[in-house]
Design an enzyme around this catalytic site. Structure first.
Site, mmCIF file in Angstrom:
data_model
loop_
_atom_site.group_PDB
_atom_site.id
_atom_site.type_symbol
_atom_site.label_atom_id
_atom_site.label_comp_id
_atom_site.label_asym_id
_atom_site.label_seq_id
_atom_site.Cartn_x
_atom_site.Cartn_y
_atom_site.Cartn_z
ATOM 1 N N ASP A 127 0.832 -1.201 0.000
ATOM 2 C CA ASP A 127 0.000 0.000 0.000
ATOM 3 C C ASP A 127 0.864 1.247 0.000
ATOM 4 O OD1 ASP A 127 -2.135 -1.628 0.025
ATOM 5 O OD2 ASP A 127 -2.914 -1.016 1.988
ATOM 6 N N LEU A 164 -17.488 2.557 3.295
ATOM 7 C CA LEU A 164 -17.798 3.142 4.600
ATOM 8 C C LEU A 164 -16.758 4.184 4.985
ATOM 9 C CD1 LEU A 164 -18.578 -0.142 6.546
ATOM 10 C CD2 LEU A 164 -20.211 1.681 6.048
ATOM 11 N N GLU A 192 -21.339 -4.541 14.253
ATOM 12 C CA GLU A 192 -21.112 -5.828 13.574
ATOM 13 C C GLU A 192 -19.629 -5.988 13.283
ATOM 14 O OE1 GLU A 192 -23.310 -5.849 9.910
ATOM 15 O OE2 GLU A 192 -25.200 -5.354 10.894
ATOM 16 N N LYS A 221 -16.468 -6.413 11.158
ATOM 17 C CA LYS A 221 -16.204 -6.059 9.758
ATOM 18 C C LYS A 221 -15.397 -7.209 9.157
ATOM 19 C CE LYS A 221 -14.695 -2.177 6.903
ATOM 20 N NZ LYS A 221 -13.916 -2.908 5.932
ATOM 21 N N GLU A 258 -20.608 -10.579 2.781
ATOM 22 C CA GLU A 258 -19.184 -10.725 2.528
ATOM 23 C C GLU A 258 -18.840 -12.188 2.249
ATOM 24 O OE1 GLU A 258 -17.905 -7.775 2.621
ATOM 25 O OE2 GLU A 258 -15.724 -7.943 2.919
ATOM 26 N N LYS A 314 -23.714 0.684 12.863
ATOM 27 C CA LYS A 314 -24.801 1.131 11.992
ATOM 28 C C LYS A 314 -25.967 1.589 12.851
ATOM 29 C CE LYS A 314 -23.698 -2.522 8.711
ATOM 30 N NZ LYS A 314 -24.076 -3.804 8.118
ATOM 31 N N CYS A 328 19.493 -8.825 -12.528
ATOM 32 C CA CYS A 328 18.195 -9.434 -12.211
ATOM 33 C C CYS A 328 18.348 -10.930 -11.895
ATOM 34 C CB CYS A 328 17.283 -9.229 -13.418
ATOM 35 S SG CYS A 328 15.767 -10.180 -13.329
HETATM 36 S S1 IVH Z 1 -22.162 -2.616 5.571
HETATM 37 C C1 IVH Z 1 -22.202 1.172 2.510
HETATM 38 N N1 IVH Z 1 -21.368 -4.461 7.171
HETATM 39 O O1 IVH Z 1 -16.738 -3.385 4.358
HETATM 40 C C2 IVH Z 1 -21.496 -0.077 2.733
HETATM 41 N N2 IVH Z 1 -19.950 -3.909 5.370
HETATM 42 O O2 IVH Z 1 -15.744 -0.619 3.855
HETATM 43 C C3 IVH Z 1 -22.303 -0.908 3.671
HETATM 44 N N3 IVH Z 1 -17.916 -5.239 5.257
HETATM 45 O O3 IVH Z 1 -17.795 -2.986 1.047
HETATM 46 C C4 IVH Z 1 -21.598 -2.103 4.018
HETATM 47 N N4 IVH Z 1 -18.311 -6.484 7.001
HETATM 48 O O4 IVH Z 1 -17.322 -5.333 1.863
HETATM 49 C C5 IVH Z 1 -21.072 -3.757 6.089
HETATM 50 N N5 IVH Z 1 -20.822 -6.103 8.676
HETATM 51 C C6 IVH Z 1 -20.527 -5.416 7.606
HETATM 52 C C7 IVH Z 1 -19.348 -5.621 6.878
HETATM 53 C C8 IVH Z 1 -19.094 -4.847 5.768
HETATM 54 C C9 IVH Z 1 -17.471 -6.235 6.016
HETATM 55 C C10 IVH Z 1 -17.181 -4.683 4.091
HETATM 56 C C11 IVH Z 1 -18.002 -4.589 2.837
HETATM 57 C C12 IVH Z 1 -17.950 -3.152 2.432
HETATM 58 C C13 IVH Z 1 -16.766 -2.648 3.167
HETATM 59 C C14 IVH Z 1 -16.921 -1.180 3.453
#
Ligand code: IVH
Length: 712
Positions: free
Chosen positions: A49, A99, A132, A134, A191, A306, A423
């Site tokens: 990154d 997010l 929740e 992630k 996911e 959320k 190389c």
């Molecule tokens: S809610 C508007 N809930 O995180 C997006 N996302 O950074 C709403 N993800 O693209 C997503 N666990 O791939 C949500 N419990 C969870 C999640 C989750 C993993 C991932 C998802 C999303 C990314 C956002």
């Protein structure tokens, strides 16, 4: 290092002329595009990154400097990456967003107070927030029609994803039918992930079969799901957590109810989810989850808060690309201590040499890690890393595990690592460009690590533009050994005739597709010198530099003679001749010298030249109706695309520039043209539609110079 503010990084590249910088800008756009594809589409990132961020920073700086520059592949015009080649596309009924992040507890409090304020709730009201885990996998949208799974797609660029329905049907945890009475269309998002155990087992198999390991469970999941052949997906153990029910149903007014609804339909929903009623409970949920993290059998990289109530969620809506009703709070990276056993060098497909740390295998957050990236030689020196050291390593959202620091810097008798000068894959000299930190192999076509990518470039649109020989076929022919160097493209048909298994008998091929390919190759046996030179993929030789060189030397023979005999001595008349070309600087000359002093590369060029006819660029400029005219292209050119239009115009002797002034002869305005066309009108400059432009240039009635008979 090119980090820090734009002006700082500016001063790091003082020796480049502005035309070199413009070339670099386009090259960076291409390079970033390549790495975006590696990350988002091929699930196989090559750089960390932080290296990626450095490229982006340099790109931003140069872009600011040349705002008028027309760019192909501008990475700023993308979110994520376009859906992959080979997948059908699906437009998401509602965009799949990302997010916003909270970086510390204060950000979480801000989120809560901001949300309450937005909803007009007094600060002491209890606002239910669901916390929740992630999940660190890749998001997937599922559509059920009358209870039957009809479509599954990846996020793609957020608007359009890839259709992966057949692949998803192989995932046991995703029900193909919803029980009972369900409304007409139901959309569920969640996911797809791989467990840590399955990830390690898969890597063990990968290692023994082809040596290609996945960097982490997320990449393994993505690489397994995004397979053109669903049979491969079926062999991988993928899992799924549902987290969003997108369809409004009257009996489920909040997120908790929706999770329960999905559970009742047979989905796995995460059992570590908690409902919080205060800021303190939100933080406690974070701490509890963080403590459990290493013991879970899947990676989580934080948690998502959320707002529970959907009436509130709707009122909160969205800001730019993220919902206002949710926020992610990421965990810090997982760390462990181990011993550095060895350092090996890996050659990436762009030629970048990455040192890789071979570690005493160690458990980091539940995953056994035996390799880490060291990025580049500077990093090894900066962190003062020696083989045998005791090191702290970490696994983060970062692509590959990293060494954070040495834990016993007072060690004795350990020698610092010396970087080789050639190389490890092909023995060609390594080169450093400008102030770039990375070392690259200069071997191009002769380096086995880079050859496939070079071949892709060779047949690409700005180069030989061979229809039917796209990236996938190039990779296939390269891997089967049919085409290793570009000259072999032109001997393919002859060799195929003698082959015991001709192309027409390959799976998925037939006589017609083979014939079409041979015909397409045949048509490209004539090419103009500048395209030929560009196709060679010599560093710093972009399309415009290739033109400068070909216009100066006029014929391939003269150019080849000059480039294979000049020396880097300023007294050398040929060196002086190169320097006299406006736009050719010392750094480019050095690249040319490295390329043309390599016997193997020279022999590729010589063999290639025997197979094809290389025509001078400018044979018929004088008669062209646009020769000597200054032209600006703006908007989307539907017929040819910008790059092709520019090349056409330049071939006809026009000067193509990026900005409109009173000196401009024509502005060609494609679809969506904006300020440039307006400015032209204000200045009284002729504005042409794409059709009018084509009519104007097709008047020139001359032979096409680049063997593209009847195509232009
Ligand atoms: S809610 C508007 N809930 O995180 C997006 N996302 O950074 C709403 N993800 O693209 C997503 N666990 O791939 C949500 N419990 C969870 C999640 C989750 C993993 C991932 C998802 C999303 C990314 C956002």
């Amino acid at each position: 290092m090119a980090t820090g503010s734009a002006s700082e990084s500016d001063s790091l590249f003082p020796s480049l002329s502005s035309s070199e910088e413009k070339e670099e800008l386009q090259r960076l756009a291409d390079e970033i595009t390549y790495h975006d594809r590696r990350y988002h589409q091929e699930d196989a990132p090559e750089i960390s990154d932080s290296e990626y961020d450095r490229l982006r920073l340099r790109y931003k700086t140069l872009k600011k400097k040349f705002p008028e520059q027309t760019l192909e592949n501008d990475p700023d015009n993308r979110v994520g990456f376009n859906p992959g080649e080979g997948f059908k596309k699906v437009r998401h009924p509602t965009p799949m967003l990302s997010l916003a992040n909270a970086h510390n507890a204060e950000d979480v409090l801000d989120f809560l107070t901001r949300t309450q304020r937005f909803l007009g709730l007094p600060q002491d009201t209890v606002l239910n927030i669901i916390a929740e885990p992630k999940i660190d996998g890749l998001s997937c949208a599922l559509t059920y029609q009358r209870g039957v799974l009809v479509s599954a797609s990846t996020r793609g660029d957020g608007q359009i994803g890839e259709n992966i329905t057949e692949n998803v049907k192989t995932i046991e945890e995703i029900p193909q039918n919803l029980p009972g009475e369900v409304s007409n269309i139901i959309e569920i998002r969640g996911e797809v992930y791989m467990s840590k155990k399955d990830f390690m087992a898969l890597n063990a198999v990968q290692e023994s079969e082809n040596g290609k390991c996945f960097a982490n469970p997320r990449n393994a999941a993505a690489g397994s799901l995004r397979q053109l052949d669903p049979a491969i997906t079926a062999k991988r153990s993928l899992r799924f957590f549902a987290y969003s029910l997108m369809t409004d149903l009257p009996d489920v007014p909040n997120q908790l109810d929706r999770l329960n609804k999905m559970k009742a339909w047979g989905f796995k929903v995460n059992s570590l989810t908690r409902l919080c009623h205060s800021y303190e409970e939100m933080l406690a949920a974070y701490e509890v989850l963080e403590a459990q993290r290493a013991d879970l059998d899947y990676d989580i990289d934080g948690l998502v808060y959320k707002v529970n109530d959907f009436v509130f969620q709707k009122r909160l809506g969205f800001v730019s690309r993220s919902p206002r009703y949710a926020i992610a709070y990421k965990f810090p990276p997982e760390q462990a201590q181990t011993t550095l056993r060895n350092i090996t060098l890996q050659v990436g497909r762009t030629g970048v040499i990455t040192p890789v740390a071979i570690l005493e295998p160690v458990n980091v957050g539940g995953v056994l890690v035996s390799r880490a990236t060291l990025h580049n030689a500077d990093e090894i020196a900066r962190k003062n890393i020696c083989v045998g050291d005791h090191v702290l390593i970490q696994r983060a959202g970062d692509v590959i595990p990293q060494i954070v620091r040495v834990l016993d810097p007072d060690r004795q008798g350990r020698e610092s690592f010396t970087f080789p000068e050639t190389c490890p894959a092909c023995n060609s000299p390594l080169e450093k460009e400008g102030e770039e930190v990375a070392l690259r192999c200069s071997g191009g076509f002769v380096c086995p690590a880079q050859a496939a990518l070079r071949l892709r470039h060779f047949v690409s649109r700005g180069a030989f533009d061979i229809e039917g020989l796209g990236s996938r076929n190039i990779d296939l022919f390269f891997e089967t050994g049919l085409i290793q160097t570009p000259d072999e493209i032109f001997t393919l048909q002859e060799r195929d005739k003698k082959s015991s298994k001709p192309l027409s008998q390959w799976e998925g091929w037939g006589q017609r597709s083979a014939d079409n390919l041979f015909k397409a190759i045949e048509q490209k046996r004539r090419i103009v010198l500048s395209r030929f030179l560009y196709a060679l993929g010599i560093r710093e030789v972009g399309e415009s530099t290739a033109k400068l060189l070909s216009q100066h030397f006029e014929s391939f023979e003269v150019l080849y003679e000059a480039l294979t005999t000049f020396t880097l001595n300023e007294e050398d008349p040929l060196y002086q001749e190169l320097r006299s070309i406006d736009g050719v600087g010392p750094s480019l000359i050095e690249r040319l010298s490295i390329f043309f002093s390599d016997e193997r590369q020279k022999s590729v060029v010589a063999r290639l030249a025997k197979e094809i006819q290389i025509l001078p660029d400018e044979r018929r400029l004088k008669a062209s109706p646009v020769s000597g005219k200054t032209v600006v292209f703006t908007g989307t050119l539907a017929r040819t695309g910008r790059r092709e239009a520019k090349a056409q115009a330049e071939n006809l002797g026009a000067k193509v520039v990026g900005s409109v002034s009173a000196k401009t002869t024509y502005v060609v305005a494609g679809e969506g043209a904006g300020s440039k066309a307006e400015k032209a009108r204000a200045l009284g400059v002729t504005v042409l539609s794409e059709e009018e432009w084509q009519a104007l240039i097709s008047d020139q009635g001359l032979e096409q110079p680049d063997g593209r008979d009847g195509e232009v």
